[in-house]
Design a protein around this motif. Structure first.
Motif, PDB file in Angstrom:
ATOM      1  N   ARG A  47      20.032  36.715  51.548  1.00  0.00           N
ATOM      2  CA  ARG A  47      19.736  38.124  51.816  1.00  0.00           C
ATOM      3  C   ARG A  47      19.390  38.341  53.279  1.00  0.00           C
ATOM      4  N   GLU A  48      20.017  39.345  53.857  1.00  0.00           N
ATOM      5  CA  GLU A  48      19.796  39.769  55.243  1.00  0.00           C
ATOM      6  C   GLU A  48      20.407  38.820  56.262  1.00  0.00           C
ATOM      7  N   ILE A  49      21.127  37.785  55.800  1.00  0.00           N
ATOM      8  CA  ILE A  49      21.825  36.879  56.706  1.00  0.00           C
ATOM      9  C   ILE A  49      23.316  37.211  56.660  1.00  0.00           C
ATOM     10  N   PRO A  50      23.960  37.443  57.802  1.00  0.00           N
ATOM     11  CA  PRO A  50      25.394  37.749  57.792  1.00  0.00           C
ATOM     12  C   PRO A  50      26.198  36.597  57.197  1.00  0.00           C
ATOM     13  N   ASP A  51      27.278  36.945  56.519  1.00  0.00           N
ATOM     14  CA  ASP A  51      28.120  35.911  55.919  1.00  0.00           C
ATOM     15  C   ASP A  51      28.673  34.945  56.955  1.00  0.00           C
ATOM     16  N   ASP A  52      28.921  35.421  58.179  1.00  0.00           N
ATOM     17  CA  ASP A  52      29.460  34.540  59.230  1.00  0.00           C
ATOM     18  C   ASP A  52      28.364  33.773  59.964  1.00  0.00           C
ATOM     19  N   GLU A  53      27.112  33.948  59.532  1.00  0.00           N
ATOM     20  CA  GLU A  53      25.944  33.226  60.069  1.00  0.00           C
ATOM     21  C   GLU A  53      25.649  33.563  61.527  1.00  0.00           C
ATOM     22  N   ARG A  54      26.170  34.648  62.034  1.00  0.00           N
ATOM     23  CA  ARG A  54      25.848  35.071  63.399  1.00  0.00           C
ATOM     24  C   ARG A  54      24.538  35.852  63.350  1.00  0.00           C
ATOM     25  N   VAL A  55      23.456  35.113  63.306  1.00  0.00           N
ATOM     26  CA  VAL A  55      22.141  35.722  63.138  1.00  0.00           C
ATOM     27  C   VAL A  55      21.631  36.259  64.469  1.00  0.00           C
ATOM     28  N   SER A  56      20.696  37.176  64.394  1.00  0.00           N
ATOM     29  CA  SER A  56      20.068  37.727  65.591  1.00  0.00           C
ATOM     30  C   SER A  56      19.084  36.709  66.172  1.00  0.00           C
ATOM     31  N   PRO A  57      18.689  36.871  67.436  1.00  0.00           N
ATOM     32  CA  PRO A  57      17.668  35.967  68.000  1.00  0.00           C
ATOM     33  C   PRO A  57      16.379  35.955  67.184  1.00  0.00           C
ATOM     34  N   ALA A  58      15.976  37.127  66.667  1.00  0.00           N
ATOM     35  CA  ALA A  58      14.749  37.176  65.863  1.00  0.00           C
ATOM     36  C   ALA A  58      14.916  36.388  64.570  1.00  0.00           C
ATOM     37  N   GLN A  59      16.075  36.506  63.940  1.00  0.00           N
ATOM     38  CA  GLN A  59      16.326  35.726  62.729  1.00  0.00           C
ATOM     39  C   GLN A  59      16.367  34.234  63.026  1.00  0.00           C
ATOM     40  N   ALA A  60      16.971  33.867  64.155  1.00  0.00           N
ATOM     41  CA  ALA A  60      17.031  32.448  64.528  1.00  0.00           C
ATOM     42  C   ALA A  60      15.633  31.879  64.696  1.00  0.00           C
ATOM     43  N   ARG A  61      14.746  32.642  65.322  1.00  0.00           N
ATOM     44  CA  ARG A  61      13.366  32.168  65.507  1.00  0.00           C
ATOM     45  C   ARG A  61      12.684  31.972  64.155  1.00  0.00           C
ATOM     46  N   GLU A  62      12.857  32.944  63.261  1.00  0.00           N
ATOM     47  CA  GLU A  62      12.226  32.840  61.950  1.00  0.00           C
ATOM     48  C   GLU A  62      12.777  31.659  61.162  1.00  0.00           C
ATOM     49  N   LEU A  63      14.084  31.443  61.219  1.00  0.00           N
ATOM     50  CA  LEU A  63      14.695  30.340  60.478  1.00  0.00           C
ATOM     51  C   LEU A  63      14.215  29.000  61.008  1.00  0.00           C
ATOM     52  N   ARG A  64      14.173  28.858  62.326  1.00  0.00           N
ATOM     53  CA  ARG A  64      13.685  27.596  62.904  1.00  0.00           C
ATOM     54  C   ARG A  64      12.215  27.375  62.550  1.00  0.00           C
ATOM     55  N   HIS A  65      11.434  28.431  62.617  1.00  0.00           N
ATOM     56  CA  HIS A  65      10.020  28.345  62.243  1.00  0.00           C
ATOM     57  C   HIS A  65       9.890  27.927  60.779  1.00  0.00           C
ATOM     58  N   GLY A  66      10.707  28.533  59.917  1.00  0.00           N
ATOM     59  CA  GLY A  66      10.651  28.203  58.501  1.00  0.00           C
ATOM     60  C   GLY A  66      11.032  26.766  58.219  1.00  0.00           C
ATOM     61  N   TYR A  67      12.040  26.266  58.946  1.00  0.00           N
ATOM     62  CA  TYR A  67      12.447  24.868  58.745  1.00  0.00           C
ATOM     63  C   TYR A  67      11.284  23.934  59.061  1.00  0.00           C
ATOM     64  N   TYR A  68      10.637  24.145  60.199  1.00  0.00           N
ATOM     65  CA  TYR A  68       9.531  23.256  60.586  1.00  0.00           C
ATOM     66  C   TYR A  68       8.327  23.420  59.668  1.00  0.00           C
ATOM     67  N   ALA A  69       8.092  24.625  59.166  1.00  0.00           N
ATOM     68  CA  ALA A  69       7.014  24.803  58.186  1.00  0.00           C
ATOM     69  C   ALA A  69       7.298  23.983  56.938  1.00  0.00           C
ATOM     70  N   CYS A  70       8.568  23.967  56.518  1.00  0.00           N
ATOM     71  CA  CYS A  70       8.938  23.186  55.330  1.00  0.00           C
ATOM     72  C   CYS A  70       8.835  21.685  55.585  1.00  0.00           C
ATOM     73  N   VAL A  71       9.152  21.258  56.795  1.00  0.00           N
ATOM     74  CA  VAL A  71       8.992  19.843  57.149  1.00  0.00           C
ATOM     75  C   VAL A  71       7.520  19.450  57.032  1.00  0.00           C
ATOM     76  N   SER A  72       6.629  20.276  57.549  1.00  0.00           N
ATOM     77  CA  SER A  72       5.193  19.972  57.456  1.00  0.00           C
ATOM     78  C   SER A  72       4.707  20.004  56.010  1.00  0.00           C
ATOM     79  N   TYR A  73       5.250  20.918  55.241  1.00  0.00           N
ATOM     80  CA  TYR A  73       4.914  20.988  53.810  1.00  0.00           C
ATOM     81  C   TYR A  73       5.356  19.719  53.091  1.00  0.00           C
ATOM     82  N   ALA A  74       6.580  19.269  53.342  1.00  0.00           N
ATOM     83  CA  ALA A  74       7.055  18.020  52.740  1.00  0.00           C
ATOM     84  C   ALA A  74       6.215  16.840  53.206  1.00  0.00           C
TER      85      ALA A  74
END
Length: 492
Positions: A256-283
């Motif tokens: 949801r809210e991610i373009p099918d071609d994955e051309r995300v906005s800079p704000a989305q890229a920041r959130e996605l990278r932040h989320g990945y690292y949050a999940c790494v710390s959670y694991a």
């Protein structure tokens, strides 16, 4: 000497010829982390908050140059658990099943089960799909993801018209609010039961994060300043790389809210990278619970612990998200092994290593005769001595299109200490379609993004590289001839 010999002295006499690395019938704790690239402090990632795995690395052997056989879940896990290359199992896609071609193949946990071990799988080990579990490998039925272990804690985040919801979530819930917290609790309870039994075990625990969606309790998001996730890299693809070097399967697209071609906005890229690292710390926190339980129960003195991520991962570098390529970010993986009585713990190894090497290594550590036809080789020498030599190169591959049917195009890639050579072939004719060559030794064709390497220029056409290119071509030719067995052909 008295006729009665204490248990500890008897074990010492039995294992003395094998040295301090080996103890009689060691148990195995096999920890898989889904989609984990080396985003760990111990691997030099300046952002990662991973105190538990970092502490574990100081007690084991960290493999700095480990590579998966194929950078997607199913084929990579099959290679690890069968000790065989994707071409030798016919598993190039998550929905391929190795037992369809090899119904009698003995897997890694099955080898332990056949030798008197209790083998058990919790979470994602072979596959995240219930249809692809492997009951014969385990002493008791696998527990993948019980009912109620939902990816999302907040109903508003879930999918509406399709199966995918939001690409990330930061609910203010305890660890057990998401599946990995529940899994860690179940695994800890299982370790307690195994400790009471006194029977040697092979316990596989497969954590689900940091796989998409990037959902983790809010407190793990709060470990990071969001400003550090401003992408500091180019979105341009490697110049001169063929189009099929990049994936035809867009995993991030469709959330949801991610373009099918994955051309995300800079704000989305920041959130996605932040989320990945949050999940790494959670694991990482869940891994810490297992390791502390192992120590509390007195099992750590005679348990081999293996921690691995099934493949690498890309976070928007070169405009690419997730995995499915032969590039460094997607094939380079974290691998840490700790053995009882390990010599020189905490000293990393730079030996080139493949994931098919895990099977023969664990078999040797447990003094079990491995089945014939394995494609890996034991790294026990590296566990003894971090300076021990590794492979001359590591082999990876990826098929196109990424579909369950037979490939149309296959890309084979070898990684030496300083270079990567990739050859793309037509699967039917075996004609060469394209080649890639990347020099990681400091040339202009590579960017360093923190502790990661990003290919920028395919230098296969540079005349200055002819000698090294011919050598790498010959190495790949030899590897394919020696290691790939067409159906019906036995190993020579």
């Amino acid at each position: 000497m008295p006729m009665t010999i204490t248990r500890h002295l008897l074990l010492a006499l039995l294992v003395a010829p094998l040295g301090p690395l080996m103890s009689a019938r060691p148990s195995v704790l096999f920890i898989a982390i889904d989609d984990l690239r080396p985003s760990l402090g111990c691997y030099g990632d300046p952002l990662a908050q991973t105190p538990n795995i970092d502490r574990f690395a100081r007690t084991g052997r960290q493999f700095n140059r480990a590579y998966c056989q194929q950078s997607v879940c199913g084929p990579s896990r099959t290679a690890i658990l069968t000790g065989r290359l994707p071409d030798n199992t016919g598993v190039w896609h998550n929905r391929n099943r190795f037992r369809e071609r090899h119904p009698d193949l003995v897997t890694l946990p099955q080898l332990f089960k056949n030798n008197g071990y209790h083998t058990q799988a919790l979470g994602k080990v072979f596959s995240g799909n219930r249809r692809e579990l492997d009951p014969v490998s385990w002493s008791v039925p696998e527990i993948l993801k019980p009912d109620g272990w939902d990816n999302y804690a907040l109903p508003a985040s879930r999918g509406t018209a399709g199966p995918k919801g939001l690409a990330f979530e930061r609910a203010d819930v305890p660890d057990e609010g998401y599946p990995d917290g529940k899994l860690a609790k179940l695994a800890t309870r299982t370790l307690e039961e195994l400790a009471k039994s006194g029977r040697p075990f092979f316990l596989a625990v497969g954590f689900f994060k940091p796989h998409l969606p990037f959902n983790a309790p809010k407190r793990y998001w709060d470990l990071y300043d969001p400003r550090v996730f401003e992408p500091g890299f180019t979105y341009q693809r490697a110049h001169g790389a063929p189009n099929f070097a990049y994936p035809d399967h867009l995993e991030l697209g469709g959330y949801r809210e991610i373009p099918d071609d994955e051309r995300v906005s800079p704000a989305q890229a920041r959130e996605l990278r932040h989320g990945y690292y949050a999940c790494v710390s959670y694991a990482d926190a869940q891994v810490g619970k297992l390791l502390r339980a192992l120590e509390r129960l007195g099992l750590d003195d005679n348990t081999v612990v293996v921690l691995w991520g099934d493949h690498g991962f890309s976070l928007g570098e070169a405009g690419h998200w997730c995995k499915d390529t032969n590039f460094e970010l997607d094939t380079h993986v974290p691998l840490i092994i700790r053995t009882p009585g390990m010599a020189k713990p905490g000293i990393p190894s730079d030996a080139l290593t493949e994931y098919v090497d895990i099977f023969p290594t664990l078999a040797e550590l447990a003094d079990l005769a491995p089945p014939g036809g394995l494609d890996g080789k034991s790294v026990r020498a590296t566990l003894r001595d971090p300076q021990a030599a590794g492979r001359a190169f590591a082999l990876s591959q990826f098929s196109r299109p990424f579909k369950p049917n037979a490939p149309e195009i296959m890309g084979y890639s070898i990684r030496t200490v300083t270079r990567r050579y990739t050859r793309w072939i037509d699967w039917s004719s075996r004609d060469v379609l394209a080649e890639e060559l990347y020099d990681y030794s400091g040339g202009n064709g590579i960017d360093a993004s923190g502790s990661y390497l990003l290919e920028r220029q395919n230098v296969v056409g540079d005349p200055a590289n002819k000698t090294v290119l011919d050598r790498l071509r010959a190495l790949l030719d030899g590897a394919l001839l020696a290691r790939i067995r067409p159906p019906g052909r036995a190993r020579q």
